[in-house]
Enzyme design. Structure first.
Site, short mmCIF file in Angstrom:
data_model
loop_
_atom_site.label_atom_id
_atom_site.label_comp_id
_atom_site.label_asym_id
_atom_site.label_seq_id
_atom_site.Cartn_x
_atom_site.Cartn_y
_atom_site.Cartn_z
N ARG A 101 -2.99 -10.10 5.02
CA ARG A 101 -3.50 -10.24 3.65
C ARG A 101 -2.42 -9.69 2.73
NH1 ARG A 101 -5.96 -6.96 -0.03
NH2 ARG A 101 -7.61 -7.85 -1.33
N LYS B 195 0.82 -1.21 0.00
CA LYS B 195 0.00 0.00 0.00
C LYS B 195 0.86 1.26 0.00
CE LYS B 195 -4.34 -1.97 1.43
NZ LYS B 195 -5.31 -2.28 2.49
N1 PMM Z 1 -7.37 -3.99 1.08
C1 PMM Z 1 -7.75 -4.02 -0.22
C2 PMM Z 1 -8.78 -4.87 -0.64
N2 PMM Z 1 -9.41 -5.68 0.21
N3 PMM Z 1 -9.67 -6.52 2.40
C3 PMM Z 1 -9.33 -6.52 3.70
N4 PMM Z 1 -9.96 -7.35 4.57
N5 PMM Z 1 -8.33 -5.72 4.17
C4 PMM Z 1 -7.66 -4.86 3.35
O1 PMM Z 1 -6.78 -4.12 3.86
C5 PMM Z 1 -8.01 -4.82 1.97
C6 PMM Z 1 -9.04 -5.69 1.53
C7 PMM Z 1 -7.05 -3.12 -1.21
O2 PMM Z 1 -5.86 -3.67 -1.65
P1 PMM Z 1 -5.71 -4.52 -3.05
O3 PMM Z 1 -6.25 -3.63 -4.14
O4 PMM Z 1 -4.27 -4.81 -3.16
O5 PMM Z 1 -6.52 -5.79 -2.94
#
Ligand code: PMM
Length: 272
Positions: A254, A219
């Site tokens: 994650r 991020k």
């Molecule tokens: N961040 C993203 C998408 N989904 N879900 C959870 N539970 N926690 C997060 O921090 C989160 C998420 C955005 O990141 P990406 O675009 O790399 O998936």
């Protein structure tokens, strides 16, 4: 189904591998657009030791436009079906109750809702009737508004209180307490400094009594720190953070790449 019924390891931080089947997600967008390549990527993550595969068909990045529900389903369902057959524990990253329902029918066990139930008023009752595990992530507003809503006088107290409110609504709708996971939602209606403050104060969130999942992978706040403009170049900082989180006993991370994170968690385990 409770979190315990997922039979995840309890002696180390668990790894949720990210599988964004979207052309516009900020970190891996465009790479795994096709069903075949998404499935292949999911199988590699399983081999590398992913405990959960998080499949999403709609980009959640700040400012992103909504994807049509039929398009979202077309992206994710074939991938969920095949990876479930391969034995994966699957979470579905969606803000829509209908998508959650279809993904659970196709073999997913967990709904990962970045809106914490705020986006679709049918979400909590749907999850309650499906009886699946639910991840309540903290955010404010939708993806268009969220960055203007990153105003806190005490980010730890406010995020904890707001997640607590989402949890109360989920419980009132009939979701079981032991089916809930919470997530501070790093980068969602948060400035870089807010993310660091939340990471340094995870016990406040853990005191709510639920497993805490942390999504920091690649991020922007890591780029602000290290100067890495390209999300791929934020991987080393992400691994360093996973090591910190594993060492302090955080429930789960994650992440985009699985193997380095399993390695970092293994190192932390030896030194515990
Ligand atoms: N961040 C993203 C998408 N989904 N879900 C959870 N539970 N926690 C997060 O921090 C989160 C998420 C955005 O990141 P990406 O675009 O790399 O998936």
């Amino acid at each position: 189904m409770s979190v315990k019924d997922l039979n995840l390891p309890t002696d180390r931080t668990i790894v949720m591998g990210i599988l964004n089947v979207t052309p516009d997600s900020f970190a891996d967008g465009g790479r795994y657009q096709t069903t075949a390549s998404a499935i292949e990527r999911g199988l590699v993550m399983l081999e590398e030791g992913a405990d959960i595969i998080d499949i999403g068909g709609e980009s959640t990045r700040p400012g992103a436009d909504r994807v049509d529900v039929d398009e979202e389903l077309a992206r994710i369902l074939p991938v969920v079906t095949v990876l479930a057959k391969a034995g994966a524990i699957i979470s579905i990253d969606t803000k829509r109750a209908i998508t959650a329902e279809k993904a659970i029918s196709a073999g997913a066990q967990i709904v990962n809702d970045v809106s914490g139930g705020l986006s679709d008023s049918a979400m909590f009752s749907k999850v309650a009737s499906l009886g699946c595990v639910y991840i309540a992530m903290h955010t404010r507003g939708d993806s268009q508004q969220m960055q203007s809503m990153a105003t806190y006088s005490d980010v730890v107290r406010e995020v904890t209180e707001e997640i607590s409110q989402r949890v109360t609504s989920a419980l009132n709708a009939g979701i079981k307490r032991d089916s809930l996971i919470v997530d501070p939602g790093l980068g969602f209606a948060k400035e870089a400094e807010d993310n660091w403050t939340l990471l340094a104060n995870l016990p406040a969130l853990e005191e709510l009594g639920f497993p805490v999942l942390v999504g920091a992978s690649r991020k922007r706040f890591l780029g602000n720190l290290t100067g890495a403009q390209n999300p791929d170049d934020r991987e080393a900082a992400t691994i360093a953070l996973t090591h910190f989180l594993a060492q302090r006993g955080t429930w789960g991370v994650r992440v985009h790449s699985v193997k380095p994170h399993r390695d970092a968690i293994a190192v932390a385990g030896e030194l515990a």
